[in-house]
Design a protein around this motif. Structure first.
Motif, mmCIF file in Angstrom:
data_model
loop_
_atom_site.group_PDB
_atom_site.id
_atom_site.type_symbol
_atom_site.label_atom_id
_atom_site.label_comp_id
_atom_site.label_asym_id
_atom_site.label_seq_id
_atom_site.Cartn_x
_atom_site.Cartn_y
_atom_site.Cartn_z
ATOM 1 N N MET A 1 -33.140 30.396 36.117
ATOM 2 C CA MET A 1 -33.196 30.857 34.627
ATOM 3 C C MET A 1 -31.984 30.659 34.051
ATOM 4 S SD MET A 1 -35.323 34.357 35.267
ATOM 5 C CE MET A 1 -36.506 34.659 36.434
ATOM 6 N N THR B 1 -38.130 44.420 35.397
ATOM 7 C CA THR B 1 -38.138 45.811 35.975
ATOM 8 C C THR B 1 -38.911 45.507 37.550
ATOM 9 O OG1 THR B 1 -39.754 46.715 34.493
ATOM 10 C CG2 THR B 1 -37.499 47.203 34.142
ATOM 11 N N PHE C 1 -42.189 33.063 33.749
ATOM 12 C CA PHE C 1 -40.874 33.276 34.692
ATOM 13 C C PHE C 1 -40.820 34.032 35.851
ATOM 14 C CE2 PHE C 1 -39.680 33.117 29.958
ATOM 15 C CZ PHE C 1 -38.756 31.938 30.178
ATOM 16 N N ALA D 1 -42.281 50.514 39.123
ATOM 17 C CA ALA D 1 -41.791 51.312 37.997
ATOM 18 C C ALA D 1 -42.685 50.896 36.643
ATOM 19 C CB ALA D 1 -40.238 51.106 37.505
ATOM 20 N N ASN E 1 -30.994 41.070 37.782
ATOM 21 C CA ASN E 1 -30.579 39.552 38.117
ATOM 22 C C ASN E 1 -31.461 38.658 36.990
ATOM 23 O OD1 ASN E 1 -29.431 39.798 40.897
ATOM 24 N ND2 ASN E 1 -31.428 40.357 41.521
ATOM 25 N N VAL E 2 -32.801 39.092 36.946
ATOM 26 C CA VAL E 2 -33.567 38.405 35.726
ATOM 27 C C VAL E 2 -33.203 38.771 34.212
ATOM 28 C CG1 VAL E 2 -35.939 38.313 34.871
ATOM 29 C CG2 VAL E 2 -35.567 37.952 37.305
ATOM 30 N N GLY E 3 -33.110 40.172 34.048
ATOM 31 C CA GLY E 3 -32.833 40.306 32.577
ATOM 32 C C GLY E 3 -31.462 39.835 32.149
ATOM 33 N N ASN F 1 -43.322 40.311 39.757
ATOM 34 C CA ASN F 1 -44.379 40.105 40.787
ATOM 35 C C ASN F 1 -44.603 41.282 41.521
ATOM 36 O OD1 ASN F 1 -44.465 37.089 40.982
ATOM 37 N ND2 ASN F 1 -42.380 37.366 41.181
ATOM 38 N N SER G 1 -32.235 49.643 28.893
ATOM 39 C CA SER G 1 -31.614 49.993 30.431
ATOM 40 C C SER G 1 -31.819 51.625 30.395
ATOM 41 C CB SER G 1 -30.147 49.802 30.237
ATOM 42 O OG SER G 1 -29.429 50.424 31.540
ATOM 43 N N ARG G 2 -31.924 51.938 31.799
ATOM 44 C CA ARG G 2 -31.949 53.308 31.927
ATOM 45 C C ARG G 2 -30.792 53.995 31.434
ATOM 46 N NH1 ARG G 2 -33.496 53.119 37.965
ATOM 47 N NH2 ARG G 2 -31.945 51.574 37.544
ATOM 48 N N SER H 1 -36.539 31.385 40.222
ATOM 49 C CA SER H 1 -35.399 32.167 40.559
ATOM 50 C C SER H 1 -34.514 32.748 39.400
ATOM 51 C CB SER H 1 -34.481 31.818 41.603
ATOM 52 O OG SER H 1 -33.633 30.537 41.132
ATOM 53 N N CYS I 1 -42.659 39.140 33.884
ATOM 54 C CA CYS I 1 -42.074 38.152 35.000
ATOM 55 C C CYS I 1 -42.073 38.870 36.274
ATOM 56 C CB CYS I 1 -40.650 37.470 34.856
ATOM 57 S SG CYS I 1 -39.521 39.005 34.923
HETATM 58 N N1 LIG Z 1 -34.735 37.867 40.978
HETATM 59 C C1 LIG Z 1 -35.595 36.976 40.635
HETATM 60 O O1 LIG Z 1 -34.943 35.589 41.036
HETATM 61 C C2 LIG Z 1 -36.871 37.293 40.458
HETATM 62 C C3 LIG Z 1 -37.564 35.856 39.916
HETATM 63 C C4 LIG Z 1 -38.631 36.003 39.417
HETATM 64 C C5 LIG Z 1 -39.098 37.207 38.892
HETATM 65 N N2 LIG Z 1 -38.627 38.475 39.286
HETATM 66 C C6 LIG Z 1 -39.164 39.642 39.023
HETATM 67 O O2 LIG Z 1 -38.286 40.091 38.114
HETATM 68 C C7 LIG Z 1 -38.239 41.522 38.243
HETATM 69 C C8 LIG Z 1 -36.829 42.138 38.107
HETATM 70 O O3 LIG Z 1 -35.964 41.355 39.247
HETATM 71 P P1 LIG Z 1 -34.437 41.466 39.337
HETATM 72 O O4 LIG Z 1 -34.253 40.644 40.493
HETATM 73 O O5 LIG Z 1 -33.894 41.205 38.255
HETATM 74 O O6 LIG Z 1 -34.315 42.997 39.955
HETATM 75 P P2 LIG Z 1 -33.100 43.979 39.889
HETATM 76 O O7 LIG Z 1 -31.876 42.914 39.858
HETATM 77 O O8 LIG Z 1 -33.476 45.036 41.004
HETATM 78 O O9 LIG Z 1 -33.163 44.545 38.301
HETATM 79 C C9 LIG Z 1 -34.217 45.319 38.040
HETATM 80 C C10 LIG Z 1 -33.550 46.172 36.712
HETATM 81 O O10 LIG Z 1 -34.815 46.937 36.208
HETATM 82 C C11 LIG Z 1 -34.359 48.099 35.687
HETATM 83 N N3 LIG Z 1 -35.075 49.343 36.158
HETATM 84 C C12 LIG Z 1 -35.793 50.094 35.442
HETATM 85 N N4 LIG Z 1 -36.518 50.989 36.119
HETATM 86 C C13 LIG Z 1 -36.046 50.902 37.480
HETATM 87 C C14 LIG Z 1 -36.215 51.577 38.597
HETATM 88 N N5 LIG Z 1 -37.333 52.531 38.676
HETATM 89 N N6 LIG Z 1 -35.669 51.212 39.880
HETATM 90 C C15 LIG Z 1 -34.903 50.160 39.817
HETATM 91 N N7 LIG Z 1 -34.475 49.501 38.518
HETATM 92 C C16 LIG Z 1 -35.158 49.839 37.567
HETATM 93 C C17 LIG Z 1 -32.799 48.211 36.055
HETATM 94 O O11 LIG Z 1 -31.995 48.100 35.192
HETATM 95 P P3 LIG Z 1 -31.168 49.463 34.326
HETATM 96 O O12 LIG Z 1 -30.112 49.863 35.642
HETATM 97 O O13 LIG Z 1 -30.406 48.722 33.245
HETATM 98 O O14 LIG Z 1 -32.188 50.155 33.910
HETATM 99 C C18 LIG Z 1 -32.364 47.197 37.069
HETATM 100 O O15 LIG Z 1 -31.189 46.450 36.952
HETATM 101 C C19 LIG Z 1 -38.841 41.894 39.283
HETATM 102 O O16 LIG Z 1 -40.103 42.736 39.190
HETATM 103 C C20 LIG Z 1 -39.119 40.601 40.173
HETATM 104 O O17 LIG Z 1 -40.448 40.583 40.873
HETATM 105 C C21 LIG Z 1 -37.361 38.353 39.776
#
Ligand SMILES: NC(=O)c1ccc[n+]([C@@H]2O[C@H](COP(=O)([O-])OP(=O)(O)OC[C@H]3O[C@@H](n4cnc5c(N)ncnc54)[C@H](OP(=O)(O)O)[C@@H]3O)[C@@H](O)[C@H]2O)c1
Length: 218
Positions: free
Chosen positions: A135, A68, A127, A72, A10-12, A93, A30-31, A131, A91
């Motif tokens: 972003m 991530t 960030f 991890a 979501n964030v990336g 948490n 990415s992995r 959310s 970013c």
């Molecule tokens: N969602 C929000 O609104 C938000 C807001 C502020 C901060 N955050 C923080 O931002 C970070 C990412 O959140 P997100 O919502 O983007 O999470 P997400 O959608 O689950 O994405 C995380 C990405 O990290 C990569 N990754 C690398 N190692 C991993 C592992 N061991 N297990 C699973 N994924 C792994 C994966 O990309 P690949 O498959 O390409 O490797 C995965 O798509 C979190 O730490 C969260 O606390 C989130």
């Protein structure tokens, strides 16, 4: 600027797409950079974006976004080699397994641990209390959402200030990295309001100020 965005979730995808559309060169780390998910994220981000392994993505990057999961983080940073002198935007948490609380706080923050796991890197917490939806669009009827950041390196903070401004945020310097101890709990407040209280992810913090002369402190 060349930005390594680690994580295609979501964030990336939200931040990487925004920066690519603002003219930055974005490499999604990415992995599995050839997965349908990674390829779809690159396609949506447009011509300034590509995907690579996380180790390839950080080579020559001016800034590295960690987008991530918290569990991890230590392993990921350890796999990236020497990050000394690099700007790391954190970013993440440090959420517990049920997302109901933080695994660290008060006496140490996730961001300070990131700094310890990446010796010599210039870590900026940013960030983490908005959310992914905000972003992608920080504009609320002409009012920009406030984007708090903190860190110990002035130049790294200027980079993050600019990158937040490029997306349309009102960037707000929240002091040294130790203040991540406040920004990470702020994210828990955000999660409470947006999810548990049902305000939804089109919610953001916005600081308001009055232009009034303060009496001098004695
Ligand atoms: N969602 C929000 O609104 C938000 C807001 C502020 C901060 N955050 C923080 O931002 C970070 C990412 O959140 P997100 O919502 O983007 O999470 P997400 O959608 O689950 O994405 C995380 C990405 O990290 C990569 N990754 C690398 N190692 C991993 C592992 N061991 N297990 C699973 N994924 C792994 C994966 O990309 P690949 O498959 O390409 O490797 C995965 O798509 C979190 O730490 C969260 O606390 C989130």
């Amino acid at each position: 600027m060349k930005i390594a965005v680690l994580g295609t979730g979501n964030v990336g995808s939200a931040l990487g797409t925004g920066w690519a559309k603002a003219g930055h060169e974005v490499v999604f780390g990415s992995r599995d950079p050839s997965s349908p998910k990674a390829l779809a994220v690159v396609a949506a981000a447009g011509e300034n974006a590509r995907a690579a392994t996380v180790q390839q993505a950080v080579v020559g990057a001016d800034a590295i976004l960690l987008a991530t999961p918290w569990p991890a983080t230590e392993w990921l940073l350890g796999s990236l080699g020497n990050l000394s002198g690099k700007v790391i935007i954190d970013c993440i948490n440090p959420l517990n397994e049920t997302f109901s609380g933080l695994t660290h706080g008060h006496s140490i923050s996730g961001a300070e641990l990131v700094a310890a796991w990446a010796p010599g890197a210039h870590v900026v917490k940013a960030f983490n209390s908005v959310s992914a939806r905000v972003m992608s669009d920080p504009n609320f009827d002409g009012q920009p959402a406030t984007l708090f950041y903190c860190g110990d390196d002035t130049k790294a903070k200027q980079v993050v200030h600019q990158l937040a401004t490029d997306l349309g945020f009102e960037a707000a310097d929240a002091g040294p990295l130790v203040n991540a101890r406040y920004l990470e709990p702020l994210a828990m407040l955000y999660i409470h309001l947006a999810i548990r209280q049902g305000w939804g992810s089109n919610t953001a913090f916005h600081v308001i100020k009055r232009d009034v002369k303060e009496p001098k402190q004695q």
